[in-house]
Structures are given as structure tokens and as C-alpha cells.
Write an enzyme that holds these catalytic residues in place. Sequence first.
Site, PDB file in Angstrom:
ATOM      1  N   LYS A  13      30.072   7.660 -18.343  1.00 20.64           N
ATOM      2  CA  LYS A  13      30.458   6.242 -18.475  1.00 20.64           C
ATOM      3  C   LYS A  13      31.081   5.722 -17.175  1.00 20.64           C
ATOM      4  O   LYS A  13      30.746   4.639 -16.726  1.00 20.64           O
ATOM      5  CB  LYS A  13      31.493   6.049 -19.609  1.00 20.64           C
ATOM      6  CG  LYS A  13      30.996   6.440 -20.991  1.00 20.64           C
ATOM      7  CD  LYS A  13      32.026   6.091 -22.071  1.00 20.64           C
ATOM      8  CE  LYS A  13      33.355   6.813 -21.955  1.00 20.64           C
ATOM      9  NZ  LYS A  13      33.292   8.271 -22.139  1.00 20.64           N
ATOM     10  N   ARG A  88      37.839   2.849 -28.851  1.00 19.30           N
ATOM     11  CA  ARG A  88      37.717   4.271 -29.176  1.00 19.30           C
ATOM     12  C   ARG A  88      37.722   4.518 -30.684  1.00 19.30           C
ATOM     13  O   ARG A  88      37.556   5.648 -31.121  1.00 19.30           O
ATOM     14  CB  ARG A  88      38.906   5.028 -28.648  1.00 19.30           C
ATOM     15  CG  ARG A  88      38.940   5.591 -27.232  1.00 19.30           C
ATOM     16  CD  ARG A  88      37.864   6.516 -26.839  1.00 19.30           C
ATOM     17  NE  ARG A  88      38.267   7.632 -26.036  1.00 19.30           N
ATOM     18  CZ  ARG A  88      38.367   7.647 -24.707  1.00 19.30           C
ATOM     19  NH1 ARG A  88      38.103   6.580 -24.000  1.00 19.30           N
ATOM     20  NH2 ARG A  88      38.720   8.746 -24.092  1.00 19.30           N
ATOM     21  N   ARG A 127      33.282  18.848 -13.101  1.00 16.49           N
ATOM     22  CA  ARG A 127      34.199  17.804 -12.628  1.00 16.49           C
ATOM     23  C   ARG A 127      35.580  18.402 -12.331  1.00 16.49           C
ATOM     24  O   ARG A 127      36.207  18.079 -11.328  1.00 16.49           O
ATOM     25  CB  ARG A 127      34.327  16.699 -13.699  1.00 16.49           C
ATOM     26  CG  ARG A 127      35.259  15.583 -13.306  1.00 16.49           C
ATOM     27  CD  ARG A 127      35.079  14.372 -14.209  1.00 16.49           C
ATOM     28  NE  ARG A 127      35.763  14.516 -15.468  1.00 16.49           N
ATOM     29  CZ  ARG A 127      35.618  13.684 -16.502  1.00 16.49           C
ATOM     30  NH1 ARG A 127      34.769  12.680 -16.442  1.00 16.49           N
ATOM     31  NH2 ARG A 127      36.285  13.857 -17.610  1.00 16.49           N
ATOM     32  N   ARG A 136      41.927  16.924 -13.777  1.00 11.16           N
ATOM     33  CA  ARG A 136      42.728  16.092 -14.668  1.00 11.16           C
ATOM     34  C   ARG A 136      43.429  16.990 -15.675  1.00 11.16           C
ATOM     35  O   ARG A 136      42.915  18.036 -16.046  1.00 11.16           O
ATOM     36  CB  ARG A 136      41.785  15.160 -15.449  1.00 11.16           C
ATOM     37  CG  ARG A 136      41.425  13.925 -14.718  1.00 11.16           C
ATOM     38  CD  ARG A 136      40.296  13.186 -15.386  1.00 11.16           C
ATOM     39  NE  ARG A 136      40.445  13.003 -16.833  1.00 11.16           N
ATOM     40  CZ  ARG A 136      39.650  12.209 -17.550  1.00 11.16           C
ATOM     41  NH1 ARG A 136      38.691  11.531 -16.969  1.00 11.16           N
ATOM     42  NH2 ARG A 136      39.823  12.108 -18.853  1.00 11.16           N
ATOM     43  N   ARG A 147      39.024  16.426 -27.454  1.00 14.16           N
ATOM     44  CA  ARG A 147      38.467  15.104 -27.133  1.00 14.16           C
ATOM     45  C   ARG A 147      37.098  14.924 -27.790  1.00 14.16           C
ATOM     46  O   ARG A 147      36.757  13.835 -28.242  1.00 14.16           O
ATOM     47  CB  ARG A 147      38.374  14.918 -25.611  1.00 14.16           C
ATOM     48  CG  ARG A 147      39.765  14.668 -24.993  1.00 14.16           C
ATOM     49  CD  ARG A 147      39.825  15.026 -23.525  1.00 14.16           C
ATOM     50  NE  ARG A 147      39.002  14.193 -22.691  1.00 14.16           N
ATOM     51  CZ  ARG A 147      38.505  14.571 -21.516  1.00 14.16           C
ATOM     52  NH1 ARG A 147      38.743  15.782 -21.038  1.00 14.16           N
ATOM     53  NH2 ARG A 147      37.777  13.753 -20.827  1.00 14.16           N
TER      54      ARG A 147
HETATM   55  P1  AMP Z   1      38.992   8.697 -20.616  1.00 12.55           P
HETATM   56  O1  AMP Z   1      39.329   8.633 -19.171  1.00 12.55           O
HETATM   57  O2  AMP Z   1      38.308   7.459 -21.135  1.00 12.55           O
HETATM   58  O3  AMP Z   1      38.234   9.966 -20.976  1.00 12.55           O
HETATM   59  O4  AMP Z   1      40.366   8.764 -21.412  1.00 12.55           O
HETATM   60  C1  AMP Z   1      41.283   9.822 -21.200  1.00 12.55           C
HETATM   61  C2  AMP Z   1      42.350   9.796 -22.290  1.00 12.55           C
HETATM   62  O5  AMP Z   1      43.055   8.544 -22.248  1.00 12.55           O
HETATM   63  C3  AMP Z   1      41.841   9.905 -23.715  1.00 12.55           C
HETATM   64  O6  AMP Z   1      41.599  11.249 -24.114  1.00 12.55           O
HETATM   65  C4  AMP Z   1      43.007   9.276 -24.481  1.00 12.55           C
HETATM   66  O7  AMP Z   1      44.118  10.157 -24.545  1.00 12.55           O
HETATM   67  C5  AMP Z   1      43.403   8.130 -23.559  1.00 12.55           C
HETATM   68  N1  AMP Z   1      42.632   6.900 -23.851  1.00 12.55           N
HETATM   69  C6  AMP Z   1      41.766   6.257 -23.027  1.00 12.55           C
HETATM   70  N2  AMP Z   1      41.250   5.175 -23.618  1.00 12.55           N
HETATM   71  C7  AMP Z   1      41.797   5.120 -24.860  1.00 12.55           C
HETATM   72  C8  AMP Z   1      41.643   4.246 -25.967  1.00 12.55           C
HETATM   73  N3  AMP Z   1      40.802   3.193 -25.922  1.00 12.55           N
HETATM   74  N4  AMP Z   1      42.366   4.509 -27.086  1.00 12.55           N
HETATM   75  C9  AMP Z   1      43.224   5.541 -27.148  1.00 12.55           C
HETATM   76  N5  AMP Z   1      43.404   6.441 -26.164  1.00 12.55           N
HETATM   77  C10 AMP Z   1      42.700   6.230 -25.011  1.00 12.55           C
END
Ligand code: AMP
Length: 192
Positions: A13, A88, A127, A136, A147
Amino acid sequence: MNLILLGPPGAGKGTQAKLLEERRGLKQLSTGDMLRAAIAEASALGREVEAIMARGDLVPDEIVVGIIGERIQAPDCARGFILDGFPRNVAQAQALDEMLDEHGLGLDAVIELGVDDQILISRIEKRASETVGGPRADDNVEALRKRLSVYTEQTAPVAEYYRDSGKLKTVDGMAPVDEVSRQIDLVLNKAA
Ligand code: AMP
């Protein structure tokens, strides 16, 4: 043009959102990037979400809904935005609908990147090994499993939410990056 990119962690994404920014002048709004920036700044928000994110859980809806509500109205989103990592869950999707209505905005398409779990695990391991400054906090096998299960239980229903309105378009996220971009463009040219 306002878009949502949907897909499990590691589906590409972020990569596709950045390419869309360049091609179409849209603004990428990644809730994950914004939350990581808050952690890096050690702000009150960052301290609140750090442990939740490290274990792979979702942060509370009101936090991300608040962030997105402010960002979609900002001048840098005037040509349109790409939501990356939001919504999400179905509650966030409903909150987004309300915010869009409130500001007289619409959604042009919801693009789902389909990828299988085994490919995701190897992409995330790659990654983690390549990220400058170390991986990360949530790029490890345990957090990744969490996740993925959060995705299946809470985020996959978001695709169904949009399928009903005819906005959901699925693209093969396992194809090479350029091919995925090409498929996204085909979908968007039809949606325009
Ligand atoms: P991402 O970078 O999109 O994979 O997000 C990393 C982490 O950020 C996720 O595993 C959640 O802990 C938090 N996070 C990101 N976007 C959301 C969202 N829309 N709702 C809740 N938690 C989020």
C-alpha cells in the site's frame, strides 16, 4: 480524486500510494506513518500508542478518526488524497463516510491489493532487514502474526462494506510493482 488503498500489512500500500502521489498529484495519508512520527517526536500521542503499535494491535478509533478528519480538509489534499492504512475496521469506515459527507467530499474508488500470507511474511522480513536505522518495532514475526489476524478479523470486513456500494476494485498485489501500478491506473481510468 479521493481513494482508499486496502490490503494486509506488507501488501504494498505504501509503495503504491507514493507512486500514485507522483502520477496523479494526490496526497498520501498514512495513519501508520503519522503515528510513527508521533512516536519519533515522543509526543503525548506517541507515548500513548507506542506499546499498542509494537504488539500489532489497532490504536483506538477516536485517535485515527481525529487525525484523518483534520488531514482531509488540509490545503495539500485539495487535489485529492489516498488513504493508506485507514479505515482499518467498519466503525472507522462509517466515521469516514460521516466526515466525507460533512465536508461535501466523495470517494472515487477503494482499491484492494490481494496478497497471500506466505508472500507477506517474506516481504516483511525483507523490509525489516533492509530498513535503514533498523526494522520497525512491529516488523517481527510475533507482531506480524498479530497484524495479520487483526487484518482478517477487523479489516477484511471493510472490503465487504465497500463492495456493496460498487466502489471496491481488487488488484493482484503479488504482481511486480510496475504491473500493480498499471492495474491500478486501469481501474482508476474506468472510475473517473
Ligand atoms: P501501518 O503502517 O498501516 O501498517 O500501521 C502500523 C500500525 O499503526 C498498526 O499495526 C496499528 O497499530 C496502527 N494503525 C495504523 N493505522 C491505524 C488505523 N487506521 N486504526 C488503528 N490503528 C492503526
